[in-house]
Design a protein around this motif. Sequence first.
Motif, PDB file in Angstrom:
ATOM      1  N   VAL A  29       0.834  -1.203   0.000  1.00 24.03           N
ATOM      2  CA  VAL A  29       0.000   0.000   0.000  1.00 24.03           C
ATOM      3  C   VAL A  29       0.871   1.256   0.000  1.00 24.03           C
ATOM      4  CG1 VAL A  29      -1.760   1.275   1.268  1.00 24.03           C
ATOM      5  CG2 VAL A  29      -1.857  -1.229   1.172  1.00 24.03           C
ATOM      6  N   LEU A  30       1.976   1.198   0.735  1.00 29.73           N
ATOM      7  CA  LEU A  30       2.847   2.369   0.842  1.00 29.73           C
ATOM      8  C   LEU A  30       3.758   2.539  -0.367  1.00 29.73           C
ATOM      9  CD1 LEU A  30       3.978   2.035   4.568  1.00 29.73           C
ATOM     10  CD2 LEU A  30       2.228   3.550   3.650  1.00 29.73           C
ATOM     11  N   LEU A  31       3.861   1.507  -1.199  1.00 25.92           N
ATOM     12  CA  LEU A  31       4.820   1.520  -2.296  1.00 25.92           C
ATOM     13  C   LEU A  31       4.703   2.747  -3.204  1.00 25.92           C
ATOM     14  CD1 LEU A  31       7.123   0.110  -3.688  1.00 25.92           C
ATOM     15  CD2 LEU A  31       5.463  -1.311  -4.905  1.00 25.92           C
ATOM     16  N   PRO A  32       3.522   3.099  -3.714  1.00 22.04           N
ATOM     17  CA  PRO A  32       3.458   4.283  -4.593  1.00 22.04           C
ATOM     18  C   PRO A  32       3.851   5.571  -3.898  1.00 22.04           C
ATOM     19  CG  PRO A  32       1.256   3.508  -4.043  1.00 22.04           C
ATOM     20  CD  PRO A  32       2.206   2.451  -3.576  1.00 22.04           C
ATOM     21  N   PHE A  33       3.582   5.665  -2.592  1.00 23.34           N
ATOM     22  CA  PHE A  33       3.923   6.877  -1.861  1.00 23.34           C
ATOM     23  C   PHE A  33       5.429   6.950  -1.607  1.00 23.34           C
ATOM     24  CE2 PHE A  33      -0.427   5.702  -0.917  1.00 23.34           C
ATOM     25  CZ  PHE A  33      -1.096   6.888  -1.165  1.00 23.34           C
ATOM     26  N   ILE A  34       6.069   5.792  -1.365  1.00 24.67           N
ATOM     27  CA  ILE A  34       7.523   5.777  -1.209  1.00 24.67           C
ATOM     28  C   ILE A  34       8.202   6.131  -2.520  1.00 24.67           C
ATOM     29  CG2 ILE A  34       9.507   4.302  -0.702  1.00 24.67           C
ATOM     30  CD1 ILE A  34       7.753   2.773   1.258  1.00 24.67           C
ATOM     31  N   LEU A  35       7.698   5.559  -3.623  1.00 24.87           N
ATOM     32  CA  LEU A  35       8.253   5.892  -4.929  1.00 24.87           C
ATOM     33  C   LEU A  35       8.065   7.378  -5.255  1.00 24.87           C
ATOM     34  CD1 LEU A  35       7.144   2.825  -7.081  1.00 24.87           C
ATOM     35  CD2 LEU A  35       9.489   3.474  -6.501  1.00 24.87           C
ATOM     36  N   GLY A  36       6.866   7.886  -4.983  1.00 29.63           N
ATOM     37  CA  GLY A  36       6.608   9.302  -5.222  1.00 29.63           C
ATOM     38  C   GLY A  36       7.491  10.190  -4.377  1.00 29.63           C
ATOM     39  N   GLY A  37       7.690   9.817  -3.109  1.00 26.32           N
ATOM     40  CA  GLY A  37       8.565  10.595  -2.244  1.00 26.32           C
ATOM     41  C   GLY A  37      10.013  10.565  -2.710  1.00 26.32           C
ATOM     42  N   ALA A  38      10.464   9.404  -3.178  1.00 26.17           N
ATOM     43  CA  ALA A  38      11.836   9.307  -3.686  1.00 26.17           C
ATOM     44  C   ALA A  38      12.032  10.183  -4.916  1.00 26.17           C
ATOM     45  CB  ALA A  38      12.164   7.849  -4.009  1.00 26.17           C
ATOM     46  N   ILE A  39      11.041  10.174  -5.805  1.00 18.62           N
ATOM     47  CA  ILE A  39      11.124  11.013  -7.005  1.00 18.62           C
ATOM     48  C   ILE A  39      11.137  12.495  -6.624  1.00 18.62           C
ATOM     49  CG2 ILE A  39       9.911  11.701  -9.109  1.00 18.62           C
ATOM     50  CD1 ILE A  39       8.889   8.806  -9.287  1.00 18.62           C
ATOM     51  N   ALA A  40      10.263  12.871  -5.698  1.00 15.53           N
ATOM     52  CA  ALA A  40      10.216  14.275  -5.279  1.00 15.53           C
ATOM     53  C   ALA A  40      11.523  14.696  -4.614  1.00 15.53           C
ATOM     54  CB  ALA A  40       9.039  14.485  -4.324  1.00 15.53           C
ATOM     55  N   TYR A  41      12.107  13.813  -3.809  1.00 11.55           N
ATOM     56  CA  TYR A  41      13.376  14.129  -3.146  1.00 11.55           C
ATOM     57  C   TYR A  41      14.485  14.357  -4.167  1.00 11.55           C
ATOM     58  CZ  TYR A  41      17.625  13.495  -0.397  1.00 11.55           C
ATOM     59  OH  TYR A  41      18.861  13.662   0.166  1.00 11.55           O
ATOM     60  N   CYS A  42      14.532  13.505  -5.194  1.00  9.34           N
ATOM     61  CA  CYS A  42      15.572  13.633  -6.208  1.00  9.34           C
ATOM     62  C   CYS A  42      15.398  14.898  -7.057  1.00  9.34           C
ATOM     63  CB  CYS A  42      15.577  12.404  -7.112  1.00  9.34           C
ATOM     64  SG  CYS A  42      16.099  10.872  -6.289  1.00  9.34           S
ATOM     65  N   LEU A  43      14.141  15.316  -7.267  1.00 15.72           N
ATOM     66  CA  LEU A  43      13.881  16.468  -8.130  1.00 15.72           C
ATOM     67  C   LEU A  43      13.809  17.792  -7.376  1.00 15.72           C
ATOM     68  CD1 LEU A  43      11.183  14.982 -10.550  1.00 15.72           C
ATOM     69  CD2 LEU A  43      13.626  15.334 -10.985  1.00 15.72           C
ATOM     70  N   ASP A  44      13.820  17.752  -6.050  1.00 17.29           N
ATOM     71  CA  ASP A  44      13.721  18.986  -5.274  1.00 17.29           C
ATOM     72  C   ASP A  44      14.847  19.975  -5.583  1.00 17.29           C
ATOM     73  OD1 ASP A  44      12.638  20.648  -3.021  1.00 17.29           O
ATOM     74  OD2 ASP A  44      14.596  20.144  -2.156  1.00 17.29           O
ATOM     75  N   PRO A  45      16.107  19.545  -5.727  1.00 19.61           N
ATOM     76  CA  PRO A  45      17.147  20.525  -6.091  1.00 19.61           C
ATOM     77  C   PRO A  45      16.888  21.203  -7.434  1.00 19.61           C
ATOM     78  CG  PRO A  45      18.153  18.502  -5.285  1.00 19.61           C
ATOM     79  CD  PRO A  45      16.692  18.217  -5.466  1.00 19.61           C
ATOM     80  N   VAL A  46      16.311  20.468  -8.388  1.00 14.95           N
ATOM     81  CA  VAL A  46      15.988  21.069  -9.681  1.00 14.95           C
ATOM     82  C   VAL A  46      14.925  22.153  -9.506  1.00 14.95           C
ATOM     83  CG1 VAL A  46      15.171  20.622 -12.027  1.00 14.95           C
ATOM     84  CG2 VAL A  46      16.564  18.907 -10.843  1.00 14.95           C
ATOM     85  N   ALA A  47      13.902  21.854  -8.687  1.00 18.48           N
ATOM     86  CA  ALA A  47      12.857  22.848  -8.427  1.00 18.48           C
ATOM     87  C   ALA A  47      13.425  24.068  -7.707  1.00 18.48           C
ATOM     88  CB  ALA A  47      11.734  22.210  -7.597  1.00 18.48           C
ATOM     89  N   ASP A  48      14.334  23.853  -6.748  1.00 19.51           N
ATOM     90  CA  ASP A  48      14.964  24.981  -6.056  1.00 19.51           C
ATOM     91  C   ASP A  48      15.781  25.834  -7.029  1.00 19.51           C
ATOM     92  OD1 ASP A  48      13.869  24.104  -3.696  1.00 19.51           O
ATOM     93  OD2 ASP A  48      15.658  22.996  -3.070  1.00 19.51           O
ATOM     94  N   TRP A  49      16.474  25.176  -7.958  1.00 20.60           N
ATOM     95  CA  TRP A  49      17.267  25.914  -8.952  1.00 20.60           C
ATOM     96  C   TRP A  49      16.363  26.754  -9.851  1.00 20.60           C
ATOM     97  CZ3 TRP A  49      17.599  24.918 -14.408  1.00 20.60           C
ATOM     98  CH2 TRP A  49      18.596  25.671 -15.064  1.00 20.60           C
TER      99      TRP A  49
END
Length: 356
Positions: A29-49
Amino acid sequence: MALPVRTQLKYWGIAALIFAVVLWSLGNVLLPFILGGAIAYCLDPVADWLERLGLSRAAATAVITVVTILIFVVMVLAIIPTLVNQTVSLFNTAPQVFRDLQAFLSEKFPSVLTEGSVVRETITSVGTAIRDKGGELMNTALASVASLLSIVTLFVIVPVVAVYLLLDWDRMVAKIDAMIPLDHRATVRHLAREIDRVLAGFIRGMGSVCMILGVYYAGALWLVGLQFGLVVGVVAGMLTFIPYVGAIVGGVLAIGLALFQFWGDWVWIIVVWAIFQSGQFIEGNVLTPRLVGNSVGLHPVWLLLALSVFGSLFGFVGLLVAVPVAAALGVVARFLVDRYKGSRLYLGLGQEHDEP
């Protein structure tokens, strides 16, 4: 008045136990949310830039989303079908490759492959096993992925979760920071920064290195006309996070295939070798120092242990959380060692101590 240390340890232990139970019982059940969180974490520096360039957080998230969709569409239309076809063909032609190897050894080293010899039987059985078990493995993997990650999860839930988390990432971090116990806020912030440094260095850095080398290996092998070059390049890129393993495994596969395909034309065999040699040089001297750094602190053996333990206990979800947990435990362990070296247990009562 602060809580006693024993009471605090009890509460933190209960929290860790609840986390483990939830992860074990609600993993799928948590799998899509963990995947989504991992993607958001990896892309956060791009959004900050992008925000530093003048875009709002919403506009930055929209730009990242559109670019990601375009990249995904290109991969689905141009790359993934070819990769799947080459993988299936590689499994199907494995027996013929091993028969060619057997013929080559029989011609050059006739004493090794006498009728009924162990080497002869082993080569024949390995080729057949790769074809049969490889196909079964692919079918099982696809069935498992289909059961764990349904089409709805892959194409709807994960992207939606990732977009919302990326949009609200800074606000979520600020709210979590506001809930840290005041007595431990400085310490927790220090540990969080260290954990983020390790994770950023490994996940973002090594992810970029793996992607760049995978594209380089696959593209270069495709240009020289090596059969199954795309598969070999992707495998080598995926294994690059373990030092030297990606280059060794990919190099052995590529050179082995080149020996069969280009036998007698040594120039192309040397070119295939040079591709992996240059890739290893670029990784060690350019990519890893620039994208990962020299002080990540996540040893490959520690990483493999974490992947094995969490994968065994929690399945596919455990593999996703293994790296963050391993990074956090490594940072906490180093913090505790530093505290121990500053304690009276280590220093004793004397004023002078010899350094080891």
